[in-house]
Design a protein around this motif. Structure first.
Motif, PDB file in Angstrom:
ATOM      1  N   GLY A 126     -23.544 -37.375 -10.228  1.00 18.18           N
ATOM      2  CA  GLY A 126     -24.680 -37.809  -9.891  1.00 18.18           C
ATOM      3  C   GLY A 126     -25.702 -38.033 -11.048  1.00 18.18           C
ATOM      4  N   PRO A 127     -26.090 -37.140 -12.019  1.00 18.93           N
ATOM      5  CA  PRO A 127     -27.008 -37.304 -13.257  1.00 18.93           C
ATOM      6  C   PRO A 127     -26.502 -38.541 -14.002  1.00 18.93           C
ATOM      7  CG  PRO A 127     -26.694 -34.753 -12.704  1.00 18.93           C
ATOM      8  CD  PRO A 127     -25.634 -35.805 -12.071  1.00 18.93           C
ATOM      9  N   ALA A 128     -25.290 -38.719 -14.342  1.00 21.55           N
ATOM     10  CA  ALA A 128     -24.838 -39.887 -15.114  1.00 21.55           C
ATOM     11  C   ALA A 128     -24.921 -41.054 -14.267  1.00 21.55           C
ATOM     12  CB  ALA A 128     -23.348 -39.593 -15.339  1.00 21.55           C
ATOM     13  N   LEU A 129     -24.873 -41.258 -12.970  1.00 23.49           N
ATOM     14  CA  LEU A 129     -25.043 -42.441 -12.393  1.00 23.49           C
ATOM     15  C   LEU A 129     -26.309 -42.782 -12.283  1.00 23.49           C
ATOM     16  CD1 LEU A 129     -22.242 -41.713  -9.327  1.00 23.49           C
ATOM     17  CD2 LEU A 129     -22.012 -43.469 -11.384  1.00 23.49           C
ATOM     18  N   ALA A 130     -27.129 -41.573 -11.858  1.00 25.18           N
ATOM     19  CA  ALA A 130     -28.685 -42.150 -11.913  1.00 25.18           C
ATOM     20  C   ALA A 130     -29.287 -42.895 -13.215  1.00 25.18           C
ATOM     21  CB  ALA A 130     -29.310 -41.008 -11.743  1.00 25.18           C
ATOM     22  N   GLN A 131     -28.284 -43.055 -14.216  1.00 24.00           N
ATOM     23  CA  GLN A 131     -28.919 -43.523 -15.479  1.00 24.00           C
ATOM     24  C   GLN A 131     -28.402 -44.823 -15.733  1.00 24.00           C
ATOM     25  OE1 GLN A 131     -31.091 -41.974 -17.626  1.00 24.00           O
ATOM     26  NE2 GLN A 131     -30.879 -40.409 -15.949  1.00 24.00           N
ATOM     27  N   LYS A 132     -27.662 -45.418 -14.675  1.00 18.47           N
ATOM     28  CA  LYS A 132     -26.817 -46.810 -14.759  1.00 18.47           C
ATOM     29  C   LYS A 132     -28.057 -47.768 -14.242  1.00 18.47           C
ATOM     30  CE  LYS A 132     -23.305 -44.905 -16.553  1.00 18.47           C
ATOM     31  NZ  LYS A 132     -23.269 -45.065 -17.878  1.00 18.47           N
ATOM     32  N   ALA A 133     -27.791 -49.027 -14.760  1.00 17.11           N
ATOM     33  CA  ALA A 133     -28.821 -50.182 -14.274  1.00 17.11           C
ATOM     34  C   ALA A 133     -28.604 -50.365 -12.527  1.00 17.11           C
ATOM     35  CB  ALA A 133     -28.565 -51.494 -15.107  1.00 17.11           C
ATOM     36  N   LEU A 134     -27.298 -50.163 -12.427  1.00 15.94           N
ATOM     37  CA  LEU A 134     -26.916 -50.738 -11.008  1.00 15.94           C
ATOM     38  C   LEU A 134     -25.578 -49.883 -10.602  1.00 15.94           C
ATOM     39  CD1 LEU A 134     -26.756 -52.548  -8.428  1.00 15.94           C
ATOM     40  CD2 LEU A 134     -25.480 -54.225  -9.847  1.00 15.94           C
ATOM     41  N   VAL A 135     -25.628 -49.390  -9.376  1.00 16.64           N
ATOM     42  CA  VAL A 135     -24.518 -48.975  -8.754  1.00 16.64           C
ATOM     43  C   VAL A 135     -24.122 -49.539  -7.411  1.00 16.64           C
ATOM     44  CG1 VAL A 135     -23.487 -46.682  -7.667  1.00 16.64           C
ATOM     45  CG2 VAL A 135     -24.592 -46.532  -9.634  1.00 16.64           C
ATOM     46  N   MET A 136     -23.377 -50.468  -7.747  1.00 20.38           N
ATOM     47  CA  MET A 136     -23.087 -51.239  -6.595  1.00 20.38           C
ATOM     48  C   MET A 136     -21.931 -50.760  -5.409  1.00 20.38           C
ATOM     49  SD  MET A 136     -21.291 -55.040  -6.520  1.00 20.38           S
ATOM     50  CE  MET A 136     -22.819 -55.886  -7.664  1.00 20.38           C
ATOM     51  N   ASP A 137     -22.340 -50.132  -4.278  1.00 19.97           N
ATOM     52  CA  ASP A 137     -21.919 -49.731  -3.383  1.00 19.97           C
ATOM     53  C   ASP A 137     -21.169 -50.419  -2.287  1.00 19.97           C
ATOM     54  OD1 ASP A 137     -21.174 -47.692  -1.272  1.00 19.97           O
ATOM     55  OD2 ASP A 137     -23.110 -47.444  -0.392  1.00 19.97           O
ATOM     56  N   VAL A 138     -20.035 -50.341  -2.427  1.00 19.06           N
ATOM     57  CA  VAL A 138     -18.690 -51.218  -1.776  1.00 19.06           C
ATOM     58  C   VAL A 138     -18.169 -50.380  -0.782  1.00 19.06           C
ATOM     59  CG1 VAL A 138     -17.140 -52.871  -1.906  1.00 19.06           C
ATOM     60  CG2 VAL A 138     -18.619 -52.512  -3.882  1.00 19.06           C
ATOM     61  N   SER A 139     -18.408 -49.048  -0.657  1.00 20.41           N
ATOM     62  CA  SER A 139     -17.729 -48.126   0.487  1.00 20.41           C
ATOM     63  C   SER A 139     -18.414 -48.198   1.674  1.00 20.41           C
ATOM     64  CB  SER A 139     -17.779 -46.611  -0.298  1.00 20.41           C
ATOM     65  OG  SER A 139     -17.151 -46.622  -1.598  1.00 20.41           O
ATOM     66  N   ASN A 140     -17.384 -47.956   2.584  1.00 25.57           N
ATOM     67  CA  ASN A 140     -17.804 -47.962   3.906  1.00 25.57           C
ATOM     68  C   ASN A 140     -17.378 -46.725   4.940  1.00 25.57           C
ATOM     69  OD1 ASN A 140     -19.117 -50.643   3.913  1.00 25.57           O
ATOM     70  ND2 ASN A 140     -17.033 -51.709   4.225  1.00 25.57           N
ATOM     71  N   PRO A 141     -18.242 -46.149   5.540  1.00 25.41           N
ATOM     72  CA  PRO A 141     -17.735 -45.084   6.489  1.00 25.41           C
ATOM     73  C   PRO A 141     -17.461 -45.630   7.679  1.00 25.41           C
ATOM     74  CG  PRO A 141     -20.319 -45.696   6.610  1.00 25.41           C
ATOM     75  CD  PRO A 141     -19.603 -46.514   5.584  1.00 25.41           C
ATOM     76  N   THR A 142     -16.001 -45.591   7.984  1.00 27.35           N
ATOM     77  CA  THR A 142     -15.058 -46.277   8.990  1.00 27.35           C
ATOM     78  C   THR A 142     -14.529 -44.950   9.766  1.00 27.35           C
ATOM     79  OG1 THR A 142     -13.215 -46.589   7.867  1.00 27.35           O
ATOM     80  CG2 THR A 142     -14.817 -48.243   7.758  1.00 27.35           C
ATOM     81  N   ALA A 143     -13.786 -45.568  11.143  1.00 25.55           N
ATOM     82  CA  ALA A 143     -12.974 -44.361  11.582  1.00 25.55           C
ATOM     83  C   ALA A 143     -12.106 -43.734  10.588  1.00 25.55           C
ATOM     84  CB  ALA A 143     -12.466 -45.162  12.712  1.00 25.55           C
ATOM     85  N   ARG A 144     -11.601 -44.455   9.771  1.00 27.64           N
ATOM     86  CA  ARG A 144     -10.656 -43.689   8.682  1.00 27.64           C
ATOM     87  C   ARG A 144     -11.450 -42.787   8.016  1.00 27.64           C
ATOM     88  NH1 ARG A 144      -7.288 -48.561   5.635  1.00 27.64           N
ATOM     89  NH2 ARG A 144      -6.178 -46.555   5.022  1.00 27.64           N
ATOM     90  N   SER A 145     -12.648 -42.812   7.882  1.00 28.30           N
ATOM     91  CA  SER A 145     -13.225 -41.502   6.961  1.00 28.30           C
ATOM     92  C   SER A 145     -13.396 -40.577   7.880  1.00 28.30           C
ATOM     93  CB  SER A 145     -14.801 -42.164   6.710  1.00 28.30           C
ATOM     94  OG  SER A 145     -14.813 -43.381   6.304  1.00 28.30           O
ATOM     95  N   GLY A 146     -13.311 -40.517   9.086  1.00 32.11           N
ATOM     96  CA  GLY A 146     -13.242 -39.394   9.953  1.00 32.11           C
ATOM     97  C   GLY A 146     -14.432 -39.162  10.610  1.00 32.11           C
ATOM     98  N   GLU A 147     -14.675 -38.690  11.761  1.00 27.09           N
ATOM     99  CA  GLU A 147     -15.547 -38.392  12.739  1.00 27.09           C
ATOM    100  C   GLU A 147     -16.889 -37.673  12.268  1.00 27.09           C
ATOM    101  OE1 GLU A 147     -16.632 -36.797  17.156  1.00 27.09           O
ATOM    102  OE2 GLU A 147     -14.357 -36.939  16.506  1.00 27.09           O
ATOM    103  N   GLU A 148     -16.577 -36.714  11.348  1.00 27.54           N
ATOM    104  CA  GLU A 148     -17.610 -36.032  10.645  1.00 27.54           C
ATOM    105  C   GLU A 148     -18.488 -36.805   9.798  1.00 27.54           C
ATOM    106  OE1 GLU A 148     -16.520 -32.312   8.966  1.00 27.54           O
ATOM    107  OE2 GLU A 148     -16.019 -31.515  11.010  1.00 27.54           O
ATOM    108  N   ILE A 149     -17.767 -37.629   8.769  1.00 23.99           N
ATOM    109  CA  ILE A 149     -18.374 -38.486   7.957  1.00 23.99           C
ATOM    110  C   ILE A 149     -19.117 -39.496   8.731  1.00 23.99           C
ATOM    111  CG2 ILE A 149     -18.025 -40.161   6.072  1.00 23.99           C
ATOM    112  CD1 ILE A 149     -17.581 -37.378   5.067  1.00 23.99           C
TER     113      ILE A 149
END
Length: 256
Positions: A126-149
């Protein structure tokens, strides 16, 4: 008005040029991320070092497009030695490493992992990612991620706000969430009207940088709002699939 003697004009220009260069270097040294974001948001800017966290089909396809557009790319996974074929196919700008290697290497990070992994990535990096100019979030919470997620993401206000909660301080822009990996290479730089890519983010510099990068690989970014709109960029939503930029704007207007 006193005129500068002709013989002194070149020297004066040189002094001004050197002063400007020194000021620019000083600004970069003291405010690296603000200066970086401002300097790199225009089309045709300098190449950026891009890392993918995750090198599956989507991460591999996107990273390859960026490598072929001239950006140094590091694909990462828990087993980088297994990425030899991907690196070879992506070309001379590509290499592979661990997740830690890739984050240390990158100016921009593409987050392309099963959504259940995002929380652990935040805890470890987390701290290292907070220093980046951009974090492009391509991840999706889908049924395959599990009901809890899926339930957790819904409680946090959708994928955009959930990612921001899991990666505190990161400059997040959601993008490329619902165009299939197998389509990306064929849709990039298509003739006629480009394919639109809806994006959502709260940080203006990060959004501008994402727009520049998306155009460079042959798509047209369409900002649909802040991270609260990120929940509409998931698979199965009206914005999923292939749309023109105008179609995206029309659909987004009905969702707000």
């Amino acid at each position: 008005m006193m005129r500068t003697p002709p013989l002194l004009e070149p020297r004066r220009r040189d002094v001004l040029r050197l002063a400007g260069s020194a000021a620019a270097l000083l600004a970069l040294g003291t405010r690296p991320f603000a200066a970086f974001a401002q300097a790199q948001t225009g089309p045709g800017g300098a190449p950026l070092k891009i890392a993918t966290i995750g090198a599956g089909r989507e991460g591999g396809a996107l990273g390859t497009l960026f490598a072929k557009a001239g950006h140094p790319v590091m694909f990462s996974s828990r087993h980088p030695e297994q990425l030899t074929d991907l690196v070879a196919a992506a070309g001379p700008n590509a290499k592979a490493g661990t997740v830690a290697d890739a984050i240390a290497f990158a100016d921009v990070v593409l987050l392309v992992v099963p959504y259940g992994a995002v929380e652990q990535i935040g805890k470890e990096y987390g701290p290292a990612l907070a220093q980046k100019a951009l974090v492009m979030d391509v991840s999706n919470p889908t049924a395959r991620s599990g009901e809890e997620i899926v339930k957790m993401v819904e409680q946090l206000g959708g994928a955009g706000l959930a990612t921001a909660k899991l990666l505190p301080g990161a400059k997040i822009v959601r993008a490329f969430n619902a165009i299939g990996a197998g389509q990306l290479a064929g849709l990039a730089h298509r003739e006629g009207q480009p394919v639109g890519v809806p994006i959502a983010g709260d940080d203006k510099n990060a959004v501008a940088l994402a727009e520049r990068l998306i155009r460079e690989i042959g798509f047209e970014p369409v900002a649909v709002g802040g991270l609260a709109m990120g929940k509409y960029l998931n698979v199965g939503t009206p914005l999923a699939g292939v749309h023109t930029p105008d179609e995206i704007r029309q659909i987004a207007a009905k969702l707000q």
